[in-house]
Design a protein around this motif. Structure first.
Motif, mmCIF file in Angstrom:
data_model
loop_
_atom_site.group_PDB
_atom_site.id
_atom_site.type_symbol
_atom_site.label_atom_id
_atom_site.label_comp_id
_atom_site.label_asym_id
_atom_site.label_seq_id
_atom_site.Cartn_x
_atom_site.Cartn_y
_atom_site.Cartn_z
ATOM 1 N N PHE A 350 28.427 41.060 48.518
ATOM 2 C CA PHE A 350 28.972 40.309 48.038
ATOM 3 C C PHE A 350 30.637 40.409 48.031
ATOM 4 N N ARG A 351 31.169 41.749 48.202
ATOM 5 C CA ARG A 351 32.498 42.007 48.166
ATOM 6 C C ARG A 351 33.200 41.113 49.355
ATOM 7 N N LEU A 352 32.527 40.960 50.413
ATOM 8 C CA LEU A 352 32.983 40.414 51.494
ATOM 9 C C LEU A 352 33.378 38.914 51.174
ATOM 10 N N LYS A 353 33.189 38.433 50.130
ATOM 11 C CA LYS A 353 33.587 37.075 49.595
ATOM 12 C C LYS A 353 34.818 36.967 49.020
ATOM 13 N N TYR A 354 35.241 38.249 48.561
ATOM 14 C CA TYR A 354 36.500 38.316 47.650
ATOM 15 C C TYR A 354 37.638 39.441 48.144
ATOM 16 N N ASP A 355 37.271 40.471 49.136
ATOM 17 C CA ASP A 355 38.235 41.285 49.449
ATOM 18 C C ASP A 355 38.294 41.181 50.918
ATOM 19 N N PRO A 356 39.450 40.978 51.380
ATOM 20 C CA PRO A 356 39.679 40.802 53.053
ATOM 21 C C PRO A 356 39.224 42.062 53.611
ATOM 22 N N VAL A 357 38.570 41.906 54.650
ATOM 23 C CA VAL A 357 38.409 43.060 55.609
ATOM 24 C C VAL A 357 39.860 43.767 56.313
ATOM 25 N N LEU A 358 39.746 44.799 56.322
ATOM 26 C CA LEU A 358 41.101 45.444 56.901
ATOM 27 C C LEU A 358 41.039 45.323 58.279
ATOM 28 N N PRO A 359 42.449 45.248 59.105
ATOM 29 C CA PRO A 359 42.378 44.993 60.318
ATOM 30 C C PRO A 359 41.899 46.002 61.317
ATOM 31 N N GLU A 360 41.719 47.290 60.879
ATOM 32 C CA GLU A 360 41.238 48.382 61.801
ATOM 33 C C GLU A 360 39.703 48.432 61.625
ATOM 34 N N GLU A 451 23.137 39.528 39.441
ATOM 35 C CA GLU A 451 24.344 38.959 38.521
ATOM 36 C C GLU A 451 25.433 40.104 38.503
ATOM 37 N N GLU A 452 24.821 41.241 38.036
ATOM 38 C CA GLU A 452 25.874 42.430 38.134
ATOM 39 C C GLU A 452 26.559 42.597 39.185
ATOM 40 N N ALA A 453 25.772 42.594 40.340
ATOM 41 C CA ALA A 453 26.424 42.936 41.783
ATOM 42 C C ALA A 453 27.343 41.826 42.021
ATOM 43 N N GLU A 454 26.950 40.524 41.648
ATOM 44 C CA GLU A 454 28.350 39.647 42.065
ATOM 45 C C GLU A 454 29.341 39.629 40.899
ATOM 46 N N MET A 455 29.134 39.923 39.805
ATOM 47 C CA MET A 455 30.287 40.189 39.129
ATOM 48 C C MET A 455 31.136 41.537 39.486
ATOM 49 N N GLU A 456 30.639 42.523 40.001
ATOM 50 C CA GLU A 456 31.261 43.724 40.295
ATOM 51 C C GLU A 456 31.991 43.395 41.636
ATOM 52 N N ALA A 457 31.535 42.607 42.466
ATOM 53 C CA ALA A 457 31.900 42.337 43.640
ATOM 54 C C ALA A 457 33.238 41.550 43.378
ATOM 55 N N SER A 458 33.243 40.777 42.518
ATOM 56 C CA SER A 458 34.364 39.792 42.185
ATOM 57 C C SER A 458 35.265 40.176 41.224
ATOM 58 N N GLY A 459 35.005 41.570 40.792
ATOM 59 C CA GLY A 459 36.100 42.155 39.854
ATOM 60 C C GLY A 459 35.723 41.808 38.296
ATOM 61 N N VAL A 468 38.472 39.944 31.842
ATOM 62 C CA VAL A 468 39.003 40.454 33.321
ATOM 63 C C VAL A 468 39.139 39.390 34.371
ATOM 64 N N SER A 469 40.492 39.228 34.899
ATOM 65 C CA SER A 469 40.653 38.181 35.812
ATOM 66 C C SER A 469 40.338 38.774 37.331
ATOM 67 N N PRO A 470 39.764 37.948 38.058
ATOM 68 C CA PRO A 470 39.612 38.291 39.323
ATOM 69 C C PRO A 470 40.880 39.025 40.131
ATOM 70 N N THR A 471 40.489 40.064 40.673
ATOM 71 C CA THR A 471 41.914 40.961 41.479
ATOM 72 C C THR A 471 41.992 40.169 42.801
ATOM 73 N N THR A 485 46.513 40.952 39.683
ATOM 74 C CA THR A 485 45.543 40.698 38.602
ATOM 75 C C THR A 485 46.329 39.595 37.592
ATOM 76 N N PRO A 486 45.921 38.416 37.570
ATOM 77 C CA PRO A 486 46.849 37.482 36.741
ATOM 78 C C PRO A 486 46.079 37.584 35.340
ATOM 79 N N GLN A 487 46.998 37.854 34.276
ATOM 80 C CA GLN A 487 46.706 37.735 33.115
ATOM 81 C C GLN A 487 47.616 36.602 32.243
#
Length: 879
Positions: A350-360, A451-459, A468-471, A485-487
């Protein structure tokens, strides 16, 4: 004009002397369609005197009716069991007499029959394969015998845990599409198949228009095409049989598959929707599979095997057929870790939906996929299989080359888009196989895990969704990692710029260097004096300070959001252009030395310093966190400048910003003020491994005080150890005013005013200490009380109520400690620098919640029972 058109036709088509008309679709690669509709592909390949001959048929298990499940696979078995002119066994012996091999395989979309051998085998291979495919007699007695063989194969597959689980997951992964049926079929359907059923199926699917003959090897294209035409071109032409496949509906909730087997190991298998080979997302999904789960540098292997140690094996792959595909993750783990393996795998997916993959990381994955394509060309059969599969599935063998080109063009943005499209929580199918597996997890448990995995992956972590706002995580061109992280609730923001460093990289000769660097860092820049800088910062209602700890150091600052750009500009200037003047250092030294003097005056601080020295020395954690008086007194600005040059570089740092900011608006400012910071990172020293603690170490410091301070302690787990969570809960059971030590040794026995325990977590080691301050006359009773409570933990364990209180205390303190923008910024940046991940704190809560009584019992015995200890006594000597 007509001449030019005819010339182009002449270049596109070759009409051989045999009369076969074929198009050269690539150098040395020819394709034609015979009069009866059969496709022919020939590739001249002279790297070895070998030829591969393959006959591909659009006859896979997907084309079967429910009542005939397994018939395609059974036909594949029967094809070589005798023809009108060859007896059973004669087909194989004919091929083997040339030094060749013959076999076949069945898939969901096709069946392939193949011969590989010396180039001289070409005509015999074509003769044998055409005879078997078009003229097999399907003898009823042979059929009954072969059905028994297939039933044995079913039993064999069922005895292989990973294979049995994969097939069970496949049946849940598809609701309507025929891929849900196993290729091998079911015992009841295979037993019921008759010779007539086979002939009827053959009449439907084994038509020339559904076939492709592929020849790759050391052949002459003209001769090969002529021979193929002579052996395969005489079959009658029949129209293609159109099959209308059902539409696969989307899933509405996660599905659980459990197989209870008498096995020692635990097995897990995850499936999520994936694209068809015909979809443009297919190459992207192949890259995702490599990135996540192929090779020892893949994310899943690194996180679940190397870092967390919760699995024994793990890998990911894609199923990209002609119909709807799948993305799958599978592996093995101790049965007690299966739940965590499922969840942590999903977090990484799920983290691939939220965090960009590093170029290398992206380039490595693309290279690995491309390498598979290249290596497949080393053998004639590998090249033929690639051409045949793409011809049958897409209608164009050159799509293999186009597919490779698409792989090379995959971007991080495409990976995010594909992940968002296919990796939806409700589509998860999870399979587990183990002893008493139904006791390990329920469908309701899976729902929670997903559900927990999705929430953790999304921050977002369970219980923290509302605050907690998505980072947003980005990486600037110079390598600086940025977390935003917007607050929006308070018109202010904080930022932390963190680097690896601190006490872990100091020695006795440099003890205090990083603390001095952090303190001097904000005392002026190359363009502004210390006083001017302080005035500018304070005029904006802000602050900038340096910090240094055991494992990291850096800068932190807080400002009103109305001063965003000015604050970023000033913070970047401090970070990149510190003055480190000798005069400011001389002004700073009295402050640093005064802190050391206060440490000497405080018996508790003195005891803690001595405790760490005995517990860790000669490891750097044994040094004084405040530094050495001799080092600080003799320190010069040049040494601090050198440390800054050695340890501060943007590619090694993490800048975390939390507060009233807009990620889209702040990114251009970060590029402007931090993106121009160019500096090459020098190699970091290796983290030193601590020497083992082999025997008790005791120290007594005699000072004239009214109380005696005792610290009794042991080595403990590192911050990366799975043991840390149980040890944290155990420490929380003992510590605090509600803890066991306070209740017993203070409230019940009145041995002390202060009594607690504390845990220290380092990079590769840790420690747990038990502290009590008492009057000198009660010193022996107090020490005996600490030992008694340690023994009780080992012998009797802790109660469920104590565990609940400890978990609530830990989680509550953590959440309470993250109220401010600065605390969140520091938490994210430090965790990211240490390699735990910026959202590690969110996973931390779940890890604490998962600790059980048995976990605490194990760590207590592992770290506290009959282990070398450290005992520090600070206070007056006994009379």
């Amino acid at each position: 004009m007509r001449y030019i058109w005819m010339l182009l036709l002449g270049l596109s088509f070759l009409i051989f002397s045999t009369g076969v008309r074929a198009m050269e679709i690539a150098p040395g690669l020819y394709k034609t369609v015979l009069g009866n509709g059969l496709t022919v592909i020939v590739e001249e390949n002279h790297r070895a005197p070998v030829v591969a001959v393959q006959v591909w048929v659009k006859a896979g298990s997907a084309y079967e009716k429910d009542s005939e499940a397994g018939i395609t696979h059974l036909i594949e078995h029967m094809i070589f069991k005798g023809t009108e002119k060859r007896k059973p066994g004669e087909i194989a012996s004919t091929i083997e007499s040339f030094g060749g091999s013959i076999n076949a395989f069945t898939s969901y979309d096709y069946t392939c029959y193949y011969v590989t051998g010396p180039r001289e085998i070409l005509e015999t291979a074509l003769d044998v394969l055409s005879d078997a495919i078009f003229h097999s007699i399907f003898d009823p007695q042979e059929l009954e015998r072969e059905k028994q063989v297939v039933l044995e194969e079913m039993r064999m597959r069922n005895d292989r845990p990973a294979l049995a689980l994969a097939e069970a997951v496949m049946q849940k992964a598809y609701l309507k599409y025929p891929y849900r049926r196993p290729i091998i079929g079911y015992p009841e359907t295979v037993k019921a198949i008759t010779r007539k059923d086979i002939l009827d199926y053959m009449a439907r699917r084994y038509r020339p228009v559904h076939m492709a003959v592929v020849v790759v090897g050391d052949v002459n294209a003209e001769q090969a095409l002529a021979k193929i035409a002579s052996y395969f071109g005489n079959e009658p032409k029949l129209p293609p049989q159109v099959v209308n496949f059902p539409q696969e509906p989307p899933k509405k909730e996660p599905a659980l598959v459990t197989l209870d087997r008498d096995v020692k190991e635990g097995y897990f298998h995850l499936a999520l929707p994936g694209p068809s080979i015909l979809k443009p997302e297919a190459p992207v999904m192949d890259v995702i599979a490599v990135l996540l789960g192929q090779g020892e540098s893949s994310r899943l292997y690194q996180q679940l095997r190397r870092e967390k140690g919760i699995v024994h094996t793990i890998y990911a792959y894609t199923f990209t057929p002609k119909g709807p595909g799948l993305f799958e993750v599978a592996g093995t783990a101790p049965p007690e870790n299966l739940r965590e393996a499922i969840k942590e795998s999903l977090v990484e997916i799920f983290r691939l939906k939220y965090d960009p993959v590093l170029p290398e990381e992206l380039e490595k994955a693309k290279t690995m996929v491309a390498a598979d394509f290249v290596y497949s060309r080393e053998t004639m059969q590998g090249e033929a299989r690639k051409l045949g599969a793409f011809e049958i599935l897409t209608g164009d063998p050159l799509k293999a080359k186009k597919y490779l080109e698409a792989i090379k063009k995959v971007t991080a943005a495409q990976i995010k888009e594909v992940a968002e499209k296919y990796f939806t929580p409700q589509a998860v199918v999870a399979g587990l196989l183990a002893q008493n597996v139904s006791q390990l997890i329920s469908p309701e448990d899976l729902q929670v895990l997903v559900e927990e995995a999705e929430m953790e992956a999304s921050g977002i972590s369970p219980g923290m969704e509302h605050w907690v706002s998505p980072t947003v995580k980005k990486k600037l061109a110079n390598g600086l990692t940025v977390l935003i992280t917007p607050q929006k609730d308070v018109p202010a923001f904080s930022m932390a710029l963190v680097f690896p460093g601190g006490l872990r990289f100091e020695t006795e000769k440099t003890n205090g260097l990083f603390r001095a660097l952090a303190s001097l860092w904000t005392k002026g820049t190359l363009e502004k004096s210390a006083d001017m800088l302080a005035t500018l910062v304070e005029s904006m209602g802000g602050e900038i300070a340096g910090f240094s700890g055991r494992n990291t150091f850096g800068l932190k600052g807080s400002f009103l959001s109305e001063n965003l750009e000015k604050a970023l500009s000033l913070f970047a200037e401090v970070a990149e252009k510190p003055a480190f003047s000798e005069s400011e250092l001389e002004k700073l030294k009295p402050e640093l030395l005064a802190a050391l003097a206060r440490q000497e005056d405080d018996p508790l601080q003195l005891a803690i310093r001595e405790f760490y020295r005995l517990l860790f020395a000669p490891h750097p954690y044994g040094l004084n966190i405040l530094g050495s008086r001799d080092v600080i007194e003799n320190l010069h600005a040049e040494a601090i400048k050198k440390a800054y040059e050695d340890y501060v570089a943007p590619s090694r740092g993490v800048l975390s910003i939390v507060g009233d900011v807009d990620p889209e608006k702040i990114m251009p400012l970060l590029e402007k003020y931090f993106g121009t910071w160019q500096k090459e990172a020098k190699p970091l020293p290796e983290d030193k491994e601590p020497e083992p603690l082999l025997e008790p170490k005791l120290s007594t410091i005699n000072i004239d005080r009214e109380q005696v301070h005792l610290i009794l302690g042991f080595r403990g787990p590192s911050m990366f150890s799975e043991d840390r969570y149980a040890m944290e809960v155990l420490n929380a059971v003992l510590a605090g005013q509600g803890g066991r030590l306070f209740k017993t040794l203070r409230d019940e026995e009145a041995l002390a005013y202060s009594v607690t325990s504390f845990l220290t977590l380092g990079i590769n080691t840790g420690g747990i200490g038990f502290y009590i301050a008492t009057e000198p006359a009660k010193k022996k009773l107090a020490l005996s009380g600490l030992w008694r409570e340690i023994a009780k933990v080992n012998q009797e364990g802790v109660t469920d109520e104590e565990i609940k209180r400890a978990k609530r205390w830990l989680v509550g303190r953590y959440i309470t400690g993250l109220q401010t923008n600065m605390s969140q910024a520091m938490d994210q940046a430090v965790n990211e620098v240490l390699g735990l991940g910026y959202n590690y704190g969110l996973r931390y809560i779940q890890k604490i919640q998962n600790v059980e009584w048995e976990d605490i019992s194990e760590v207590a015995k592992k770290y506290l029972e009959n282990k070398p200890y450290v005992l520090v006594t600070v206070g007056p000597l006994e009379d």
